[in-house]
Design an enzyme around this catalytic site. Structure first.
Site, mmCIF file in Angstrom:
data_model
loop_
_atom_site.group_PDB
_atom_site.id
_atom_site.type_symbol
_atom_site.label_atom_id
_atom_site.label_comp_id
_atom_site.label_asym_id
_atom_site.label_seq_id
_atom_site.Cartn_x
_atom_site.Cartn_y
_atom_site.Cartn_z
ATOM 1 N N ILE A 21 0.846 -1.189 0.000
ATOM 2 C CA ILE A 21 0.000 0.000 0.000
ATOM 3 C C ILE A 21 0.890 1.250 0.000
ATOM 4 C CG2 ILE A 21 -1.668 1.306 1.361
ATOM 5 C CD1 ILE A 21 -2.896 -1.395 2.222
ATOM 6 N N LEU A 96 3.103 0.461 8.084
ATOM 7 C CA LEU A 96 3.739 -0.819 8.398
ATOM 8 C C LEU A 96 3.049 -1.481 9.571
ATOM 9 C CD1 LEU A 96 5.739 -0.223 11.107
ATOM 10 C CD2 LEU A 96 6.894 1.118 9.358
ATOM 11 N N TYR A 159 -8.141 -11.945 12.330
ATOM 12 C CA TYR A 159 -7.386 -10.687 12.442
ATOM 13 C C TYR A 159 -6.831 -10.532 13.862
ATOM 14 C CZ TYR A 159 -6.005 -6.064 10.773
ATOM 15 O OH TYR A 159 -5.286 -4.971 10.376
ATOM 16 N N LYS A 166 -4.616 -2.279 15.874
ATOM 17 C CA LYS A 166 -5.239 -1.205 15.075
ATOM 18 C C LYS A 166 -6.172 -0.351 15.923
ATOM 19 C CE LYS A 166 -3.356 -2.158 11.061
ATOM 20 N NZ LYS A 166 -2.181 -1.375 10.639
ATOM 21 N N ARG A 196 -4.559 -7.623 -1.440
ATOM 22 C CA ARG A 196 -3.516 -8.681 -1.363
ATOM 23 C C ARG A 196 -2.130 -8.077 -1.343
ATOM 24 N NH1 ARG A 196 -3.923 -14.128 -4.774
ATOM 25 N NH2 ARG A 196 -2.313 -14.724 -3.306
ATOM 26 N N THR A 197 -1.436 -8.272 -0.247
ATOM 27 C CA THR A 197 -0.050 -7.808 -0.092
ATOM 28 C C THR A 197 0.706 -8.877 0.686
ATOM 29 O OG1 THR A 197 -0.447 -6.748 2.037
ATOM 30 C CG2 THR A 197 -0.777 -5.375 0.100
ATOM 31 N N ALA A 199 1.979 -8.508 3.710
ATOM 32 C CA ALA A 199 1.494 -8.508 5.096
ATOM 33 C C ALA A 199 0.123 -9.169 5.192
ATOM 34 C CB ALA A 199 1.448 -7.085 5.649
HETATM 35 O O1 0WD Z 1 -5.464 -5.579 3.184
HETATM 36 C C1 0WD Z 1 -4.455 -4.943 3.462
HETATM 37 N N1 0WD Z 1 -3.307 -5.192 2.893
HETATM 38 C C2 0WD Z 1 -4.560 -3.842 4.491
HETATM 39 C C3 0WD Z 1 -3.429 -3.331 5.062
HETATM 40 C C4 0WD Z 1 -5.897 -3.345 4.854
HETATM 41 C C5 0WD Z 1 -5.891 -2.275 5.809
HETATM 42 C C6 0WD Z 1 -4.733 -1.820 6.364
HETATM 43 N N2 0WD Z 1 -3.521 -2.349 6.002
HETATM 44 C C7 0WD Z 1 -2.313 -1.808 6.621
HETATM 45 C C8 0WD Z 1 -1.379 -2.792 7.252
HETATM 46 O O2 0WD Z 1 -1.854 -3.254 8.504
HETATM 47 C C9 0WD Z 1 -0.134 -1.941 7.395
HETATM 48 O O3 0WD Z 1 -0.260 -1.064 8.505
HETATM 49 O O4 0WD Z 1 -1.523 -1.161 5.665
HETATM 50 C C10 0WD Z 1 -0.179 -1.116 6.107
HETATM 51 C C11 0WD Z 1 0.716 -1.607 4.991
HETATM 52 O O5 0WD Z 1 0.513 -2.988 4.787
HETATM 53 P P1 0WD Z 1 0.581 -3.742 3.390
HETATM 54 O O6 0WD Z 1 0.861 -2.789 2.301
HETATM 55 O O7 0WD Z 1 -0.618 -4.593 3.330
HETATM 56 O O8 0WD Z 1 1.791 -4.742 3.624
HETATM 57 P P2 0WD Z 1 3.309 -4.908 3.091
HETATM 58 O O9 0WD Z 1 3.436 -4.594 1.664
HETATM 59 O O10 0WD Z 1 3.766 -6.253 3.544
HETATM 60 O O11 0WD Z 1 4.073 -3.802 3.912
HETATM 61 C C12 0WD Z 1 4.182 -3.826 5.304
HETATM 62 C C13 0WD Z 1 5.643 -3.662 5.629
HETATM 63 C C14 0WD Z 1 6.519 -4.889 5.799
HETATM 64 O O12 0WD Z 1 6.482 -5.802 4.923
HETATM 65 P P3 0WD Z 1 6.617 -7.350 5.492
HETATM 66 O O13 0WD Z 1 5.532 -8.040 4.738
HETATM 67 O O14 0WD Z 1 7.980 -7.750 5.162
HETATM 68 O O15 0WD Z 1 6.333 -7.376 6.983
HETATM 69 O O16 0WD Z 1 5.868 -3.206 6.927
HETATM 70 C C15 0WD Z 1 7.260 -3.205 7.093
HETATM 71 C C16 0WD Z 1 7.830 -4.175 6.108
HETATM 72 O O17 0WD Z 1 8.453 -3.515 5.080
HETATM 73 N N3 0WD Z 1 7.672 -3.631 8.423
HETATM 74 C C17 0WD Z 1 8.559 -2.914 9.136
HETATM 75 N N4 0WD Z 1 9.178 -1.748 8.857
HETATM 76 C C18 0WD Z 1 10.050 -1.305 9.778
HETATM 77 N N5 0WD Z 1 10.303 -1.945 10.918
HETATM 78 C C19 0WD Z 1 8.762 -3.651 10.311
HETATM 79 C C20 0WD Z 1 9.709 -3.120 11.222
HETATM 80 N N6 0WD Z 1 10.009 -3.740 12.370
HETATM 81 N N7 0WD Z 1 8.016 -4.785 10.266
HETATM 82 C C21 0WD Z 1 7.341 -4.750 9.110
#
Ligand code: 0WD
Length: 259
Positions: A21, A96, A159, A166, A196-197, A199
């Site tokens: 995202i 994140l 979740y 959250k 889909r990501t 996380a």
């Molecule tokens: O459906 C979804 N994907 C939703 C996501 C719906 C609603 C909200 N969100 C939120 C997530 O909870 C998060 O807060 O959006 C935010 C971004 O998430 P994302 O884009 O879905 O996920 P992703 O592309 O995986 O990015 C999150 C990143 C991590 O990736 P991974 O998958 O390797 O954990 O958060 C970062 C990391 O790059 N991250 C950190 N960065 C710094 N320090 C750490 C850390 N300790 N841990 C994870």
């Protein structure tokens, strides 16, 4: 008034790959004219760094730095660089989250103390830390944005502990908005529908969640990273100058549905 972020300096955290995202947000901020600083989660082999560097290169980030939010020295180093290179910050994007995979499936009551602590430390406390470090650098009219999900207020299957993280994050938005408001800094959250990501693939049954939203949301679909990015660009801009302390839903309308 047109959406124009030219001359603004924006720090974007949480880009892991082209599905993130944060990547959707970074692209839209760049399109609106903002200068970007990017942080990535460092790993021992430097794979993340290489991937994120290559992905973000076309956006010409003025800053590209490692930042693990569990490493206070690394966080401080980011803001020292930011101060010496930019002198101020106009836009801060916290995008994140982390929870143990085992805590994102099955019974919530099975959450371990360690899992609880790390989910809240990484996903929630990091937001407060970033705001504290950025506080002396925020320009007047700065905008802070974080990402949340409906699981903060409803019991969404699997979740689990992330719902608590959250909920606390959304409360942090209100407290930080109250604290930073007198210096004209706005703090808001975007509550995104399931996308889909990397996380989200850790959340048990994420595809079922997406299919459910596609069947039930008023718009009969879930949302894209670009739509979340557009909302972030709006919140970062003077067009949103009266909005602070809010959770904005970018979820195809799903959160209003009953049966
Ligand atoms: O459906 C979804 N994907 C939703 C996501 C719906 C609603 C909200 N969100 C939120 C997530 O909870 C998060 O807060 O959006 C935010 C971004 O998430 P994302 O884009 O879905 O996920 P992703 O592309 O995986 O990015 C999150 C990143 C991590 O990736 P991974 O998958 O390797 O954990 O958060 C970062 C990391 O790059 N991250 C950190 N960065 C710094 N320090 C750490 C850390 N300790 N841990 C994870």
């Amino acid at each position: 008034m047109l959406l124009d972020l030219s001359g603004k300096k924006a720090l974007v955290t949480g880009i892991a790959n082209n599905r993130s995202i944060a990547w959707g947000i970074a692209q839209q901020l760049h399109l609106a004219g903002a200068e970007l600083g990017i942080t990535y989660l460092p790993d021992e082999k430097g794979r993340f760094e290489a991937k994120v560097r290559e992905l973000t290169a076309p956006l010409n980030p003025g800053l590209f730095l490692p930042m693990d939010v569990q490493n206070p020295d690394q966080m401080q180093a980011v803001f020292q660089r930011l101060e010496s290179q930019w002198g101020q910050l106009d836009i801060l994007v916290h995008c994140l989250a982390f929870a143990n995979k085992a805590d994102l499936v099955g019974d919530f009551s099975d959450t371990t103390a360690q899992g609880f602590r790390s989910a809240l430390e990484i996903s929630t406390y990091s937001f407060t830390s970033l705001c504290r470090l950025a506080k002396p650098l925020f320009s007047p009219e700065a905008s802070v944005i974080t990402l949340t999900y409906l699981g903060a207020e409803r019991a969404v299957p699997n979740y689990n502990v992330m719902g608590l993280a959250k909920a606390a994050l959304e409360a942090s938005v209100r407290y930080l908005a109250a604290e930073l408001g007198p210096q004209q800094v706005r703090v808001n959250a975007i509550s995104a529908g399931p996308i889909r990501t990397l996380a989200s693939s850790a959340v048990g049954g994420i595809l079922d969640m997406i299919h459910h939203v596609e069947a039930k949301a008023p718009l009969r679909r879930t949302v894209t990273q670009q739509e979340v990015g557009n909302t972030a660009a709006f919140l970062a801009s003077p067009l949103a100058s009266g909005i602070s302390g809010q959770v904005l839903y970018v979820d195809g309308g799903y959160c209003i549905t009953g049966l």
